[in-house]
Design a protein around this motif. Sequence first.
Motif, PDB file in Angstrom:
ATOM      1  N   LEU A 113      18.216   2.585  -8.528  1.00 56.51           N
ATOM      2  CA  LEU A 113      17.894   1.184  -7.168  1.00 56.51           C
ATOM      3  C   LEU A 113      19.559   0.276  -7.183  1.00 56.51           C
ATOM      4  O   LEU A 113      20.034   0.140  -5.700  1.00 56.51           O
ATOM      5  N   ALA A 114      20.208   0.557  -8.664  1.00 58.96           N
ATOM      6  CA  ALA A 114      20.753  -0.667  -8.846  1.00 58.96           C
ATOM      7  C   ALA A 114      22.505   0.617  -8.259  1.00 58.96           C
ATOM      8  O   ALA A 114      22.922  -0.044  -7.244  1.00 58.96           O
ATOM      9  N   ASN A 128      10.308   7.490  -1.202  1.00 60.82           N
ATOM     10  CA  ASN A 128       9.045   7.697  -1.654  1.00 60.82           C
ATOM     11  C   ASN A 128       9.148   8.257  -3.525  1.00 60.82           C
ATOM     12  O   ASN A 128       9.280   8.825  -3.165  1.00 60.82           O
ATOM     13  N   PRO A 129       8.846   6.768  -3.892  1.00 64.65           N
ATOM     14  CA  PRO A 129       9.758   6.898  -5.417  1.00 64.65           C
ATOM     15  C   PRO A 129       8.103   7.469  -6.258  1.00 64.65           C
ATOM     16  O   PRO A 129       7.160   7.145  -5.295  1.00 64.65           O
ATOM     17  N   PRO A 130       8.255   7.295  -6.822  1.00 68.19           N
ATOM     18  CA  PRO A 130       7.659   7.338  -7.739  1.00 68.19           C
ATOM     19  C   PRO A 130       6.511   6.574  -8.021  1.00 68.19           C
ATOM     20  O   PRO A 130       6.813   5.781  -8.409  1.00 68.19           O
ATOM     21  N   ASP A 146       5.147  10.299 -12.212  1.00 69.14           N
ATOM     22  CA  ASP A 146       4.461   8.803 -13.314  1.00 69.14           C
ATOM     23  C   ASP A 146       5.511   8.237 -12.916  1.00 69.14           C
ATOM     24  O   ASP A 146       7.179   7.657 -13.016  1.00 69.14           O
ATOM     25  N   ALA A 147       4.961   6.989 -12.777  1.00 70.42           N
ATOM     26  CA  ALA A 147       5.520   5.026 -13.581  1.00 70.42           C
ATOM     27  C   ALA A 147       5.034   4.084 -14.064  1.00 70.42           C
ATOM     28  O   ALA A 147       4.647   3.085 -13.124  1.00 70.42           O
ATOM     29  N   ARG A 152       3.875   1.308 -10.956  1.00 73.32           N
ATOM     30  CA  ARG A 152       4.723   0.275 -10.688  1.00 73.32           C
ATOM     31  C   ARG A 152       6.033   0.047 -11.141  1.00 73.32           C
ATOM     32  O   ARG A 152       7.030  -1.117 -10.518  1.00 73.32           O
ATOM     33  N   ALA A 153       6.405   1.283 -12.085  1.00 75.27           N
ATOM     34  CA  ALA A 153       7.599   1.188 -12.079  1.00 75.27           C
ATOM     35  C   ALA A 153       8.996   0.994 -11.510  1.00 75.27           C
ATOM     36  O   ALA A 153       9.692   0.368 -11.894  1.00 75.27           O
TER      37      ALA A 153
END
Length: 239
Positions: A113-114, A128-130, A146-147, A152-153
Amino acid sequence: MTTSAEPVRPGPLAARPVVHRPVPALPRLLRLPGVYRPQEDTALLASAIGDLAIPDGARALDLCTGTGAQAVTLAARGAETVLAVDLSRRALASVRLNALSRGLRIHPCRGDLATAVRQGPFDVVVANPPYVPCPAPTVRATRGWDAGGDGRAVLDPLCTAADTLLRPGGTMLIVHSALSDVDRSLTLLATRGLRASVVRRARIPFGPVLSGRTEFLEAAGLIEPGQRVEELVVLRADR
Ligand SMILES: C[S@@+](CC[C@H](N)C(=O)[O-])C[C@H]1O[C@@H](n2cnc3c(N)ncnc32)[C@H](O)[C@@H]1O
């Protein structure tokens, strides 16, 4: 599949009739070993991209690109610049192959993201994130889905950065499971000054990952006892 025009149905998911809504077929994509296999969430997000009006000269971002399924859709729909970001080198190699084989211009970029924020802002952002809640720390082999304990990680920082990632007038689409708290995503996006709503829903039977952790999900109160169907949603946020 439902749209934003359809009201959110109340009541526990397990109590609702099971309706398997078909998601549209995806184009065939090359995929190196270990890269996330395009599946229902991939197709649901791609179908929502189909509803977007992509402005001329648009700069687009596919965050958590995997095979580049969404990047390919964005480029095919006419986005002028498409940045495809992922932590995985194999994912980025897959993106290169999928872009080359279609004659599409997509820029693969290793990062998170950064990294994306540094290269923004964008007219269109899709992700479409984990998002799968998991009882144990995420390891390399499972980081495609996995998140963290609440799923919500990646979602929390992504929703929080939404206004920074988007140009004024820009649009973000995010797909995730209802197990990872749709209301929290909507609230975070609204907190950043965006108009956010659910634009797609699909109910699918648990796959092998969720089937293997039903005890954890029930104990955490994330599913009803006996629930073996999850709902996928696509959120749209406009700046
Ligand atoms: C659920 S897959 C989605 C793949 C593809 N976009 C699709 O729709 O099929 C999530 C992808 O995110 C990548 N990923 C995991 N954590 C990430 C992070 N913090 N930043 C960027 N990419 C990440 C994984 O390597 C994986 O390719």
